[in-house]
Design a protein around this motif. Structure first.
Motif, PDB file in Angstrom:
ATOM      1  N   MET A   1       0.715  -1.190   0.071  1.00  0.00           N
ATOM      2  CA  MET A   1       0.143  -0.154   0.090  1.00  0.00           C
ATOM      3  C   MET A   1       1.000   1.060   0.086  1.00  0.00           C
ATOM      4  SD  MET A   1      -2.690   0.969   2.815  1.00  0.00           S
ATOM      5  CE  MET A   1      -4.251   0.612   2.077  1.00  0.00           C
ATOM      6  N   GLY A   2       0.843   1.943  -0.846  1.00  0.00           N
ATOM      7  CA  GLY A   2       1.610   3.303  -1.175  1.00  0.00           C
ATOM      8  C   GLY A   2       0.992   4.522  -0.352  1.00  0.00           C
ATOM      9  N   LYS A   3       1.792   5.363  -0.101  1.00  0.00           N
ATOM     10  CA  LYS A   3       1.250   6.572   0.441  1.00  0.00           C
ATOM     11  C   LYS A   3       0.398   7.731  -0.354  1.00  0.00           C
ATOM     12  CE  LYS A   3       5.668   7.069   3.078  1.00  0.00           C
ATOM     13  NZ  LYS A   3       6.642   8.144   3.532  1.00  0.00           N
ATOM     14  N   HIS A   4      -0.834   7.936  -0.004  1.00  0.00           N
ATOM     15  CA  HIS A   4      -1.778   8.774  -0.714  1.00  0.00           C
ATOM     16  C   HIS A   4      -2.551   9.592   0.352  1.00  0.00           C
ATOM     17  CE1 HIS A   4      -3.959   5.115  -0.144  1.00  0.00           C
ATOM     18  NE2 HIS A   4      -5.013   5.919  -0.447  1.00  0.00           N
ATOM     19  N   ARG A   5      -3.242  10.315  -0.109  1.00  0.00           N
ATOM     20  CA  ARG A   5      -4.261  11.377   0.615  1.00  0.00           C
ATOM     21  C   ARG A   5      -5.940  11.028   0.169  1.00  0.00           C
ATOM     22  NH1 ARG A   5      -3.400  14.944   4.279  1.00  0.00           N
ATOM     23  NH2 ARG A   5      -1.520  15.523   4.648  1.00  0.00           N
ATOM     24  N   LYS A   6      -6.516  10.990   1.124  1.00  0.00           N
ATOM     25  CA  LYS A   6      -7.951  10.489   1.040  1.00  0.00           C
ATOM     26  C   LYS A   6      -8.621  11.627   1.685  1.00  0.00           C
ATOM     27  CE  LYS A   6     -10.718   6.467   0.401  1.00  0.00           C
ATOM     28  NZ  LYS A   6     -10.885   5.130   1.154  1.00  0.00           N
ATOM     29  N   GLY A   7      -8.853  12.862   1.176  1.00  0.00           N
ATOM     30  CA  GLY A   7      -9.220  14.036   1.746  1.00  0.00           C
ATOM     31  C   GLY A   7      -8.325  14.604   2.849  1.00  0.00           C
ATOM     32  N   LYS A   8      -8.548  14.840   4.177  1.00  0.00           N
ATOM     33  CA  LYS A   8      -7.691  15.124   5.203  1.00  0.00           C
ATOM     34  C   LYS A   8      -6.708  14.088   5.736  1.00  0.00           C
ATOM     35  CE  LYS A   8     -10.621  19.045   6.501  1.00  0.00           C
ATOM     36  NZ  LYS A   8     -11.463  19.420   7.930  1.00  0.00           N
ATOM     37  N   VAL A   9      -7.137  12.939   5.195  1.00  0.00           N
ATOM     38  CA  VAL A   9      -6.494  11.580   5.798  1.00  0.00           C
ATOM     39  C   VAL A   9      -5.277  11.032   4.769  1.00  0.00           C
ATOM     40  CG1 VAL A   9      -6.779   9.267   6.714  1.00  0.00           C
ATOM     41  CG2 VAL A   9      -8.669  10.929   6.849  1.00  0.00           C
ATOM     42  N   LYS A  10      -4.029  11.089   5.605  1.00  0.00           N
ATOM     43  CA  LYS A  10      -2.919  10.797   4.934  1.00  0.00           C
ATOM     44  C   LYS A  10      -2.882   9.093   5.252  1.00  0.00           C
ATOM     45  CE  LYS A  10       1.823  11.770   4.255  1.00  0.00           C
ATOM     46  NZ  LYS A  10       2.903  12.448   4.718  1.00  0.00           N
ATOM     47  N   ILE A  11      -2.870   8.300   4.304  1.00  0.00           N
ATOM     48  CA  ILE A  11      -2.850   6.793   4.230  1.00  0.00           C
ATOM     49  C   ILE A  11      -1.386   6.544   4.113  1.00  0.00           C
ATOM     50  CG2 ILE A  11      -3.672   4.633   3.258  1.00  0.00           C
ATOM     51  CD1 ILE A  11      -5.805   6.464   4.748  1.00  0.00           C
ATOM     52  N   GLU A  12      -0.918   5.955   4.820  1.00  0.00           N
ATOM     53  CA  GLU A  12       0.779   5.346   5.169  1.00  0.00           C
ATOM     54  C   GLU A  12       0.606   4.026   5.506  1.00  0.00           C
ATOM     55  OE1 GLU A  12       3.488   7.712   6.892  1.00  0.00           O
ATOM     56  OE2 GLU A  12       2.946   9.372   5.978  1.00  0.00           O
ATOM     57  N   HIS A  13      -0.373   3.502   6.370  1.00  0.00           N
ATOM     58  CA  HIS A  13      -0.508   2.203   6.780  1.00  0.00           C
ATOM     59  C   HIS A  13      -1.852   1.714   6.589  1.00  0.00           C
ATOM     60  CE1 HIS A  13       3.200   2.937   9.283  1.00  0.00           C
ATOM     61  NE2 HIS A  13       2.667   4.225   9.361  1.00  0.00           N
ATOM     62  N   HIS A  14      -1.913   0.463   6.849  1.00  0.00           N
ATOM     63  CA  HIS A  14      -3.319  -0.092   6.794  1.00  0.00           C
ATOM     64  C   HIS A  14      -4.093   0.322   7.912  1.00  0.00           C
ATOM     65  CE1 HIS A  14      -2.365  -3.098   3.671  1.00  0.00           C
ATOM     66  NE2 HIS A  14      -1.284  -3.340   4.348  1.00  0.00           N
ATOM     67  N   LEU A  15      -5.579   0.201   7.743  1.00  0.00           N
ATOM     68  CA  LEU A  15      -6.410   0.554   8.792  1.00  0.00           C
ATOM     69  C   LEU A  15      -7.175  -0.451   9.447  1.00  0.00           C
ATOM     70  CD1 LEU A  15      -8.236   3.659   6.839  1.00  0.00           C
ATOM     71  CD2 LEU A  15      -6.247   3.829   8.439  1.00  0.00           C
ATOM     72  N   LEU A  16      -7.160  -0.424  10.546  1.00  0.00           N
ATOM     73  CA  LEU A  16      -7.897  -1.662  11.473  1.00  0.00           C
ATOM     74  C   LEU A  16      -9.480  -1.479  11.137  1.00  0.00           C
ATOM     75  CD1 LEU A  16      -6.709  -1.193  15.105  1.00  0.00           C
ATOM     76  CD2 LEU A  16      -5.949  -3.142  13.336  1.00  0.00           C
ATOM     77  N   GLU A  17     -10.183  -2.392  10.916  1.00  0.00           N
ATOM     78  CA  GLU A  17     -11.626  -2.690  10.684  1.00  0.00           C
ATOM     79  C   GLU A  17     -12.377  -1.749  11.648  1.00  0.00           C
ATOM     80  OE1 GLU A  17     -14.891  -5.980  10.667  1.00  0.00           O
ATOM     81  OE2 GLU A  17     -12.971  -6.508  10.340  1.00  0.00           O
ATOM     82  N   GLY A  18     -13.225  -1.000  10.912  1.00  0.00           N
ATOM     83  CA  GLY A  18     -13.844  -0.082  11.726  1.00  0.00           C
ATOM     84  C   GLY A  18     -13.322   1.440  11.795  1.00  0.00           C
ATOM     85  N   LEU A  19     -11.940   1.378  11.673  1.00  0.00           N
ATOM     86  CA  LEU A  19     -11.470   2.858  11.758  1.00  0.00           C
ATOM     87  C   LEU A  19     -11.951   3.806  10.731  1.00  0.00           C
ATOM     88  CD1 LEU A  19      -9.488   4.731  13.138  1.00  0.00           C
ATOM     89  CD2 LEU A  19      -7.898   3.654  11.972  1.00  0.00           C
ATOM     90  N   GLU A  20     -12.247   3.596   9.739  1.00  0.00           N
ATOM     91  CA  GLU A  20     -12.482   4.505   8.379  1.00  0.00           C
ATOM     92  C   GLU A  20     -13.992   5.287   9.000  1.00  0.00           C
ATOM     93  OE1 GLU A  20     -12.717   4.480   3.590  1.00  0.00           O
ATOM     94  OE2 GLU A  20     -12.022   2.811   4.904  1.00  0.00           O
ATOM     95  N   GLU A  21     -14.807   4.771   9.615  1.00  0.00           N
ATOM     96  CA  GLU A  21     -15.976   5.475   9.953  1.00  0.00           C
ATOM     97  C   GLU A  21     -15.557   6.546  10.921  1.00  0.00           C
ATOM     98  OE1 GLU A  21     -19.751   4.615  13.210  1.00  0.00           O
ATOM     99  OE2 GLU A  21     -19.026   2.983  11.793  1.00  0.00           O
ATOM    100  N   TYR A  22     -14.678   6.303  11.945  1.00  0.00           N
ATOM    101  CA  TYR A  22     -14.158   7.187  12.929  1.00  0.00           C
ATOM    102  C   TYR A  22     -13.283   8.209  12.203  1.00  0.00           C
ATOM    103  CZ  TYR A  22     -15.505   4.473  16.813  1.00  0.00           C
ATOM    104  OH  TYR A  22     -16.067   3.816  17.860  1.00  0.00           O
ATOM    105  N   LEU A  23     -12.630   7.904  11.096  1.00  0.00           N
ATOM    106  CA  LEU A  23     -11.815   9.053  10.452  1.00  0.00           C
ATOM    107  C   LEU A  23     -12.678   9.876   9.479  1.00  0.00           C
ATOM    108  CD1 LEU A  23      -8.693   6.760   9.188  1.00  0.00           C
ATOM    109  CD2 LEU A  23      -8.816   8.224  10.942  1.00  0.00           C
ATOM    110  N   LYS A  24     -13.888   9.587   8.854  1.00  0.00           N
ATOM    111  CA  LYS A  24     -14.598  10.267   8.332  1.00  0.00           C
ATOM    112  C   LYS A  24     -15.419  11.376   9.230  1.00  0.00           C
ATOM    113  CE  LYS A  24     -16.258   6.990   4.824  1.00  0.00           C
ATOM    114  NZ  LYS A  24     -17.309   6.191   4.273  1.00  0.00           N
ATOM    115  N   LYS A  25     -15.675  10.974  10.688  1.00  0.00           N
ATOM    116  CA  LYS A  25     -16.266  11.784  11.618  1.00  0.00           C
ATOM    117  C   LYS A  25     -15.174  12.894  11.903  1.00  0.00           C
ATOM    118  CE  LYS A  25     -19.491   8.699  13.828  1.00  0.00           C
ATOM    119  NZ  LYS A  25     -19.899   8.081  15.080  1.00  0.00           N
ATOM    120  N   LEU A  26     -13.872  12.366  12.197  1.00  0.00           N
ATOM    121  CA  LEU A  26     -12.775  13.263  12.498  1.00  0.00           C
ATOM    122  C   LEU A  26     -12.570  14.359  11.404  1.00  0.00           C
ATOM    123  CD1 LEU A  26     -10.198  11.044  14.110  1.00  0.00           C
ATOM    124  CD2 LEU A  26     -11.666  12.728  15.331  1.00  0.00           C
ATOM    125  N   SER A  27     -12.646  13.903  10.012  1.00  0.00           N
ATOM    126  CA  SER A  27     -12.390  14.803   9.284  1.00  0.00           C
ATOM    127  C   SER A  27     -13.304  15.861   8.620  1.00  0.00           C
ATOM    128  CB  SER A  27     -12.010  13.872   7.707  1.00  0.00           C
ATOM    129  OG  SER A  27     -12.961  13.227   7.263  1.00  0.00           O
TER     130      SER A  27
END
Length: 95
Positions: A1-27
């Protein structure tokens, strides 16, 4: 998995299951400039609490922990600290 941005989220590592929902709220917070999910650590203890927890203040924002069963993932948030704390409490502590 390469580094990239998804809105305000910088993806450098894998995400634990369920974390994406929290990241959407934070962003969606106006105080947040950037969110950087960090490393994942496996714990040998029991399941413990699950969810998003405020760990400590950093020079640029906050370090959060997302706990999911026996795994924990660090999340670094670059933000306006005072405003973020208000938004975090309103969203996650008083749903």
């Amino acid at each position: 998995m390469g580094k990239h941005r998804k809105g305000k989220v910088k993806i450098e590592h894998h995400l634990l299951e369920g974390l994406e929902e929290y990241l959407k709220k934070l962003s969606s917070f106006s105080s947040v400039k950037s969110i950087i999910p960090g490393r994942i650590v496996r714990q040998n203890k029991g399941t413990g609490s699950k969810g998003l927890f405020l760990k400590y203040e950093t020079p640029t924002g906050y370090k959060l922990l997302y706990k999911n069963g026996t795994s924990v993932q660090e999340i670094f948030v670059v933000c306006d600290r005072e405003k973020f704390l208000e938004e975090f409490k309103a969203t996650f502590l008083n749903p």
